[in-house]
Design an enzyme around this catalytic site. Structure first.
Site, short mmCIF file in Angstrom:
data_model
loop_
_atom_site.label_atom_id
_atom_site.label_comp_id
_atom_site.label_asym_id
_atom_site.label_seq_id
_atom_site.Cartn_x
_atom_site.Cartn_y
_atom_site.Cartn_z
N GLY A 169 2.67 5.56 8.67
CA GLY A 169 3.71 5.18 7.71
C GLY A 169 4.31 6.39 7.02
O GLY A 169 4.50 6.40 5.81
N ALA A 170 4.63 7.42 7.81
CA ALA A 170 5.09 8.70 7.23
C ALA A 170 6.61 8.83 7.22
O ALA A 170 7.13 9.90 6.93
CB ALA A 170 4.47 9.86 8.02
N SER A 171 7.32 7.74 7.52
CA SER A 171 8.78 7.84 7.60
C SER A 171 9.47 7.88 6.25
O SER A 171 10.60 8.33 6.13
CB SER A 171 9.32 6.63 8.39
OG SER A 171 8.83 5.43 7.82
N ARG A 172 8.78 7.37 5.21
CA ARG A 172 9.38 7.29 3.86
C ARG A 172 8.27 7.10 2.83
O ARG A 172 7.09 7.03 3.19
CB ARG A 172 10.42 6.16 3.79
CG ARG A 172 9.91 4.83 4.31
CD ARG A 172 11.05 3.86 4.64
NE ARG A 172 10.58 2.76 5.46
CZ ARG A 172 10.16 1.59 4.98
NH1 ARG A 172 10.16 1.37 3.69
NH2 ARG A 172 9.75 0.65 5.80
N SER A 181 -4.81 -0.38 -2.93
CA SER A 181 -3.86 -0.63 -4.02
C SER A 181 -4.61 -1.12 -5.24
O SER A 181 -5.69 -1.72 -5.11
CB SER A 181 -2.86 -1.72 -3.59
OG SER A 181 -2.17 -2.21 -4.71
N TYR A 216 -1.71 -9.92 0.31
CA TYR A 216 -1.61 -8.46 0.25
C TYR A 216 -2.83 -7.89 -0.48
O TYR A 216 -3.48 -6.96 0.01
CB TYR A 216 -0.32 -8.07 -0.48
CG TYR A 216 -0.14 -6.59 -0.74
CD1 TYR A 216 0.22 -5.73 0.29
CD2 TYR A 216 -0.34 -6.06 -2.01
CE1 TYR A 216 0.39 -4.36 0.04
CE2 TYR A 216 -0.17 -4.71 -2.27
CZ TYR A 216 0.20 -3.86 -1.24
OH TYR A 216 0.36 -2.52 -1.47
N ALA A 257 -5.73 -9.24 -0.87
CA ALA A 257 -6.95 -9.45 -0.07
C ALA A 257 -7.08 -8.36 1.00
O ALA A 257 -8.18 -7.85 1.25
CB ALA A 257 -6.91 -10.83 0.58
N THR A 258 -5.95 -7.99 1.63
CA THR A 258 -6.02 -6.94 2.66
C THR A 258 -6.44 -5.61 2.03
O THR A 258 -7.21 -4.84 2.61
CB THR A 258 -4.68 -6.74 3.40
OG1 THR A 258 -3.66 -6.30 2.49
CG2 THR A 258 -4.23 -8.01 4.10
N1 NAP Z 1 4.53 1.90 -3.78
C1 NAP Z 1 3.52 1.42 -4.47
O1 NAP Z 1 3.64 1.18 -5.69
C2 NAP Z 1 2.19 1.18 -3.82
C3 NAP Z 1 1.14 0.80 -4.64
C4 NAP Z 1 -0.11 0.58 -4.08
C5 NAP Z 1 -0.30 0.74 -2.72
N2 NAP Z 1 0.74 1.10 -1.93
C6 NAP Z 1 0.48 1.24 -0.49
O2 NAP Z 1 0.87 2.54 -0.08
C7 NAP Z 1 1.30 2.51 1.29
C8 NAP Z 1 2.70 3.12 1.40
O3 NAP Z 1 3.55 2.37 0.56
P1 NAP Z 1 5.06 2.82 0.25
O4 NAP Z 1 5.34 2.38 -1.13
O5 NAP Z 1 5.28 4.22 0.66
O6 NAP Z 1 5.82 1.81 1.24
P2 NAP Z 1 7.24 1.97 1.99
O7 NAP Z 1 8.11 2.94 1.31
O8 NAP Z 1 7.71 0.57 2.18
O9 NAP Z 1 6.82 2.61 3.43
C9 NAP Z 1 5.98 1.86 4.29
C10 NAP Z 1 5.61 2.68 5.48
O10 NAP Z 1 4.75 1.86 6.31
C11 NAP Z 1 5.33 1.75 7.61
N3 NAP Z 1 5.18 0.40 8.18
C12 NAP Z 1 5.44 -0.78 7.58
N4 NAP Z 1 5.28 -1.79 8.47
C13 NAP Z 1 4.93 -1.22 9.65
C14 NAP Z 1 4.64 -1.73 10.95
N5 NAP Z 1 4.69 -3.03 11.24
N6 NAP Z 1 4.30 -0.85 11.91
C15 NAP Z 1 4.27 0.48 11.66
N7 NAP Z 1 4.54 1.03 10.46
C16 NAP Z 1 4.86 0.18 9.47
C17 NAP Z 1 6.81 2.02 7.42
O11 NAP Z 1 7.37 2.46 8.66
P3 NAP Z 1 8.88 2.06 9.06
O12 NAP Z 1 9.76 2.96 8.23
O13 NAP Z 1 8.96 2.33 10.52
O14 NAP Z 1 9.06 0.61 8.70
C18 NAP Z 1 6.81 3.09 6.34
O15 NAP Z 1 6.60 4.35 6.89
C19 NAP Z 1 1.22 1.05 1.72
O16 NAP Z 1 0.01 0.82 2.39
C20 NAP Z 1 1.25 0.29 0.40
O17 NAP Z 1 0.62 -0.95 0.50
C21 NAP Z 1 2.00 1.32 -2.45
#
Ligand code: NAP
Length: 239
Positions: free
Chosen positions: A9-12, A131, A144, A146-147
């Site tokens: 998930g390193a795209s953003r 999380s 979410y 639960a995961t």
């Molecule tokens: N932001 C928060 O406040 C927060 C808080 C607690 C935990 N988290 C956790 O931190 C992690 C990153 O979150 P984020 O906020 O950076 O989310 P985000 O900006 O939505 O980025 C999600 C990343 O996961 C990848 N991804 C999603 N679905 C996928 C799939 N089916 N197959 C392959 N890759 C997939 C996306 O790739 P694509 O670009 O290809 O879709 C993207 O690189 C997640 O596990 C999230 O649950 C975030």
């Protein structure tokens, strides 16, 4: 030679912030669902893509990871994740399956592959992205949450299992649990809910991706060699 680290998930969002911080010190293997997902280029990084909601693609991803990078792999950041916020009454089975597969089963399958590689390589570090809601729970995020709770129990168990592999294996397994961090995942949360969180956060600000990246960078390093089998919260004091 730089140590190899996989970031899913390193795209953003958090994954990209982690990649940017680690790029100077590690040889990165960056994952997203597709090469076209990447919003920025990290020079010199290898790209390995798979839709983690598809079990066959996960199996192929693990095979490629082993074949292309197995013997040099030092670190894995299982960061990819997604949420479909809804009342459990209206949550579709399709969305339940997607969250279970991407947030929990895919990291489990990647860890299964990596534990074997680390065991052969003599060590390594796994950091799984949980999380705050995995501990606190959250209305309309029951599946979410639960995961994310499952990831914590899984990581703690793996850390204990690693010890059973023998003293010559230096494997650490950790979780990090961000609170409210400003990324695409939280971008659509209504303004009034954001304000509510702001008032509840002792740090008086929402988290930045760099807050999470700095913690991951430290945990990956030798400086954190005595931190293992635990879940580190990054939430400005929110609970
Ligand atoms: N932001 C928060 O406040 C927060 C808080 C607690 C935990 N988290 C956790 O931190 C992690 C990153 O979150 P984020 O906020 O950076 O989310 P985000 O900006 O939505 O980025 C999600 C990343 O996961 C990848 N991804 C999603 N679905 C996928 C799939 N089916 N197959 C392959 N890759 C997939 C996306 O790739 P694509 O670009 O290809 O879709 C993207 O690189 C997640 O596990 C999230 O649950 C975030």
């Amino acid at each position: 030679m730089k140590k190899k680290v996989l970031i899913t998930g390193a795209s953003r969002g958090l994954g990209l912030a982690i990649a940017k911080l680690l790029a100077a010190d590690y040889q990165l293997i960056l994952h997203a669902s597709s090469p076209s997902s990447f919003t920025e280029t990290i020079p010199g990084a290898d790209i390995l893509c798979a839709d983690l909601s598809d079990a066959e693609q996960v199996a192929d991803f693990c095979k490629q990871l082993k074949k292309q990078h197995g013997s040099e792999l030092y670190g894995v950041i299982n960061n990819a994740g997604l949420t479909f916020d809804n009342s459990i009454i209206y949550q579709s089975e399709k969305h339940i399956d997607a969250m279970m597969q991407v947030n929990l089963k895919a990291p489990i399958m990647i860890c299964k592959t990596v534990m074997k590689l680390f065991s052969a390589n003599g060590g390594g570090v796994i950091i799984n992205m949980s999380s705050i809601v995995g501990e606190s729970g959250n209305a309309f995020q029951a599946v979410y949450a639960a995961t994310k709770a499952g990831l914590v129990a899984f990581s703690k168990s793996l850390a204990q299992e690693a010890a059973a592999l023998g003293e010559d294996h230096n494997i650490r397994v950790l979780c990090v649990s961000p609170g409210y961090i400003e990324t695409d995942m939280t971008a659509n949360i209504p303004h009034e809910i954001k304000e509510k969180y702001l008032n509840m956060i002792p740090a008086k600000r929402l988290g930045k991706p760099a807050d999470v990246a700095e913690t991951v960078c430290f945990l990956l390093s030798e400086k954190a060699s005595y931190i293992n089998g635990t879940n580190i919260h990054i939430n400005g004091g929110l609970f």
